[in-house]
Design a protein around this motif. Structure first.
Motif, mmCIF file in Angstrom:
data_model
loop_
_atom_site.group_PDB
_atom_site.id
_atom_site.type_symbol
_atom_site.label_atom_id
_atom_site.label_comp_id
_atom_site.label_asym_id
_atom_site.label_seq_id
_atom_site.Cartn_x
_atom_site.Cartn_y
_atom_site.Cartn_z
ATOM 1 N N LYS A 109 -0.392 1.008 -2.570
ATOM 2 C CA LYS A 109 0.541 0.919 -3.563
ATOM 3 C C LYS A 109 1.852 1.655 -3.138
ATOM 4 O O LYS A 109 2.767 1.276 -4.056
ATOM 5 C CB LYS A 109 0.011 1.682 -5.027
ATOM 6 C CG LYS A 109 -1.321 0.943 -5.318
ATOM 7 C CD LYS A 109 -1.668 1.802 -6.832
ATOM 8 C CE LYS A 109 -3.109 1.271 -7.156
ATOM 9 N NZ LYS A 109 -4.327 1.331 -6.324
ATOM 10 N N GLN B 254 2.018 4.780 -2.573
ATOM 11 C CA GLN B 254 2.182 6.321 -2.857
ATOM 12 C C GLN B 254 1.687 7.106 -1.631
ATOM 13 O O GLN B 254 0.929 6.652 -0.777
ATOM 14 C CB GLN B 254 1.096 6.437 -4.004
ATOM 15 C CG GLN B 254 1.374 5.806 -5.271
ATOM 16 C CD GLN B 254 0.324 5.995 -6.339
ATOM 17 O OE1 GLN B 254 0.764 6.544 -7.491
ATOM 18 N NE2 GLN B 254 -0.836 5.530 -6.212
ATOM 19 N N TRP C 263 -0.283 10.568 -0.382
ATOM 20 C CA TRP C 263 -1.198 11.449 -0.818
ATOM 21 C C TRP C 263 -1.141 12.654 0.381
ATOM 22 O O TRP C 263 -1.258 12.093 1.416
ATOM 23 C CB TRP C 263 -2.492 10.970 -0.847
ATOM 24 C CG TRP C 263 -2.695 10.109 -1.905
ATOM 25 C CD1 TRP C 263 -2.331 8.727 -1.883
ATOM 26 C CD2 TRP C 263 -3.018 10.205 -3.451
ATOM 27 N NE1 TRP C 263 -2.670 8.064 -3.092
ATOM 28 C CE2 TRP C 263 -3.083 8.862 -4.158
ATOM 29 C CE3 TRP C 263 -3.271 11.194 -4.217
ATOM 30 C CZ2 TRP C 263 -3.174 8.781 -5.338
ATOM 31 C CZ3 TRP C 263 -3.555 11.031 -5.610
ATOM 32 C CH2 TRP C 263 -3.300 9.850 -6.092
ATOM 33 N N LEU D 94 1.195 14.468 -4.792
ATOM 34 C CA LEU D 94 1.357 12.778 -4.701
ATOM 35 C C LEU D 94 2.789 12.832 -4.995
ATOM 36 O O LEU D 94 3.380 13.124 -5.914
ATOM 37 C CB LEU D 94 0.394 12.346 -6.092
ATOM 38 C CG LEU D 94 0.696 11.064 -6.129
ATOM 39 C CD1 LEU D 94 0.475 10.157 -4.991
ATOM 40 C CD2 LEU D 94 0.100 10.575 -7.471
ATOM 41 N N TYR D 95 3.247 11.884 -3.983
ATOM 42 C CA TYR D 95 4.853 11.597 -3.931
ATOM 43 C C TYR D 95 4.703 10.077 -4.172
ATOM 44 O O TYR D 95 4.058 9.344 -3.485
ATOM 45 C CB TYR D 95 5.299 11.880 -2.421
ATOM 46 C CG TYR D 95 6.557 11.472 -2.328
ATOM 47 C CD1 TYR D 95 7.786 11.968 -3.000
ATOM 48 C CD2 TYR D 95 7.048 10.239 -1.330
ATOM 49 C CE1 TYR D 95 9.255 11.654 -2.988
ATOM 50 C CE2 TYR D 95 8.480 9.984 -0.938
ATOM 51 C CZ TYR D 95 9.271 10.480 -1.943
ATOM 52 O OH TYR D 95 10.605 10.169 -2.007
ATOM 53 N N ASN D 96 5.526 9.535 -5.052
ATOM 54 C CA ASN D 96 5.558 8.307 -5.504
ATOM 55 C C ASN D 96 6.773 7.521 -5.146
ATOM 56 O O ASN D 96 7.060 6.296 -5.397
ATOM 57 C CB ASN D 96 5.516 8.263 -6.951
ATOM 58 C CG ASN D 96 6.660 8.882 -7.781
ATOM 59 O OD1 ASN D 96 7.661 9.349 -6.908
ATOM 60 N ND2 ASN D 96 6.763 8.850 -8.981
ATOM 61 N N GLU E 282 10.076 8.878 -5.370
ATOM 62 C CA GLU E 282 11.154 9.414 -6.041
ATOM 63 C C GLU E 282 10.774 10.973 -6.394
ATOM 64 O O GLU E 282 11.607 11.892 -6.369
ATOM 65 C CB GLU E 282 11.253 8.802 -7.413
ATOM 66 C CG GLU E 282 11.919 7.507 -7.128
ATOM 67 C CD GLU E 282 12.109 6.750 -8.444
ATOM 68 O OE1 GLU E 282 11.943 7.148 -9.420
ATOM 69 O OE2 GLU E 282 12.618 5.459 -8.393
ATOM 70 N N THR F 274 7.420 14.408 -6.878
ATOM 71 C CA THR F 274 6.242 15.026 -6.424
ATOM 72 C C THR F 274 5.819 15.496 -7.499
ATOM 73 O O THR F 274 6.367 16.374 -8.172
ATOM 74 C CB THR F 274 6.557 15.620 -5.151
ATOM 75 O OG1 THR F 274 7.086 15.101 -4.237
ATOM 76 C CG2 THR F 274 5.044 16.125 -4.603
#
Length: 353
Positions: A230, A232, A234, A244-246, A248, A250
């Motif tokens: 997705k 992301q 981890w 968790l960094y998406n 933009e 954390t």
């Protein structure tokens, strides 16, 4: 006539002598059949922990141990390789296969390529001058271990890439590589103890404590990284759990899920059951679930909503998981610190190797 006879005898003796010398100068080669005969078992004999697993393109399994070298399983018997057979070290940290079906091992003391007959070893000392950061999809990436860099094999040369450490850093910070993960776009995420690095094929970006927006009492000690399907990222730590960094921002995922103990020291101290603080491996299964292997509390599965904690085998002396691997048939395999390999059957675990 006697002189002619004596001359023939002398020439014959010289010929035999040269042949003997040539025979002695030939190094003895050990064939695969000889090695299989010498080192063959019906069950996996490792006891020091399984740090790496690979199922190759032919369906064979390769198991890398903490202290005992490599085991190869063809579905019938286990064959073993150690330093005696050509490996530079008996601790195996990762295993890969290249397009030519050669098997590569990152050991604690160098990198080794096995072509089915012999081992070719590559030094992991930083070369000079250091290569610029550039790569293609065919390159093989290897941890440089405690050295502050990474190794890249371009099909011909083993190159060393130096990690661009953050400015004004703490002199106690270590940038030894602890994990590598490629994202869905082919970009490379490199975990080091004190920072995460992102390489997009042309430039490298540093994600240190400041950029990850950690709290003052949170210290990075990264042991694993996964770029999931997705997009992301981890980040598994030894002490503060999973970040968790998406793309933009954390979050401390472990804290959000209530999996950090109230009296946690945030370092390598033993953690109680029900916590996720020491994550040495992360993987994604074929259904998109994210799995975490914790040093103290075993296996955890995240299905996008809830977390489930599994006891793999209550007979194990330690619940530590070194690696989680998806094989060619999407079986999820867990390499244990006890030396066995377990398969998840959808509800529970069975010892597979």
């Amino acid at each position: 006539m006697n002189n002619l006879f004596n001359l023939i005898i002398i020439m014959l003796l010289l010929t035999l002598n040269v042949a003997c010398v040539e025979k002695k100068s030939q190094p003895k080669e050990i064939s695969n059949s000889e090695i299989v005969t010498r080192f063959k078992t019906n069950t996996l004999k490792f006891t020091s922990g399984i740090r790496a697993i690979l199922q190759d393109s032919k369906g064979n399994y390769w198991f890398g141990s903490q202290k005992e070298g490599v085991s190869y399983y063809d579905g019938k018997a286990y064959q073993y390789f150690t330093q005696t057979d050509g490996l530079p070290d008996n601790q195996i940290r990762s295993i890969q296969e290249d397009p030519d079906r050669n098997i590569w091992f990152r050991t604690a003391n160098g990198i080794s390529m096995y072509n089915g007959v012999t081992f070719t070893n590559f030094s992991t000392e930083p070369n000079t001058p250091k290569l610029e950061w550039k790569a293609t999809a065919e390159n093989l990436w290897f941890s440089a271990g405690e050295k502050e860099g990474i190794h890249l094999y371009d099909g011909t040369n083993m190159n060393y890439l130096s990690i661009p450490k953050p400015k004004n850093e703490n002199t106690n910070n270590s940038y030894g590589t602890t994990g590598i993960s490629k994202d869905k776009n082919g970009n490379v995420w490199i975990a080091t103890y004190s920072a995460l690095f992102y390489f997009d094929g042309s430039s490298i970006t540093n994600f240190d404590k400041r950029k990850l927006a950690l709290k003052d009492n949170e210290k990075l000690h990264i042991r694993s990284v996964l770029a999931d399907s997705k997009g992301q990222i981890w980040i598994g730590n030894n002490g503060i759990g999973v970040l968790l960094y998406n793309g933009e921002s954390t979050i401390n995922f472990s804290e959000k899920k209530g999996l950090i103990h109230t009296n946690s020291s945030g370092n390598g101290d033993l953690s109680p059951a029900g916590t996720l603080e020491h994550v040495f491996t992360i993987a994604e299964d074929s259904h998109g679930n994210i799995w975490f292997g914790d040093r103290d509390t075993g296996a955890w599965k995240y299905d996008g909503t809830s977390m489930i904690n599994y006891t793999i085998d209550d007979k194990l002396t330690t619940s530590m998981i070194w690696c989680i691997y998806n094989d060619n048939e999407n079986n999820l395999l867990f390499g244990m610190a006890d030396g066995g390999v377990y398969k998840f059957n959808g509800k529970s675990f069975t010892k597979e190797f």
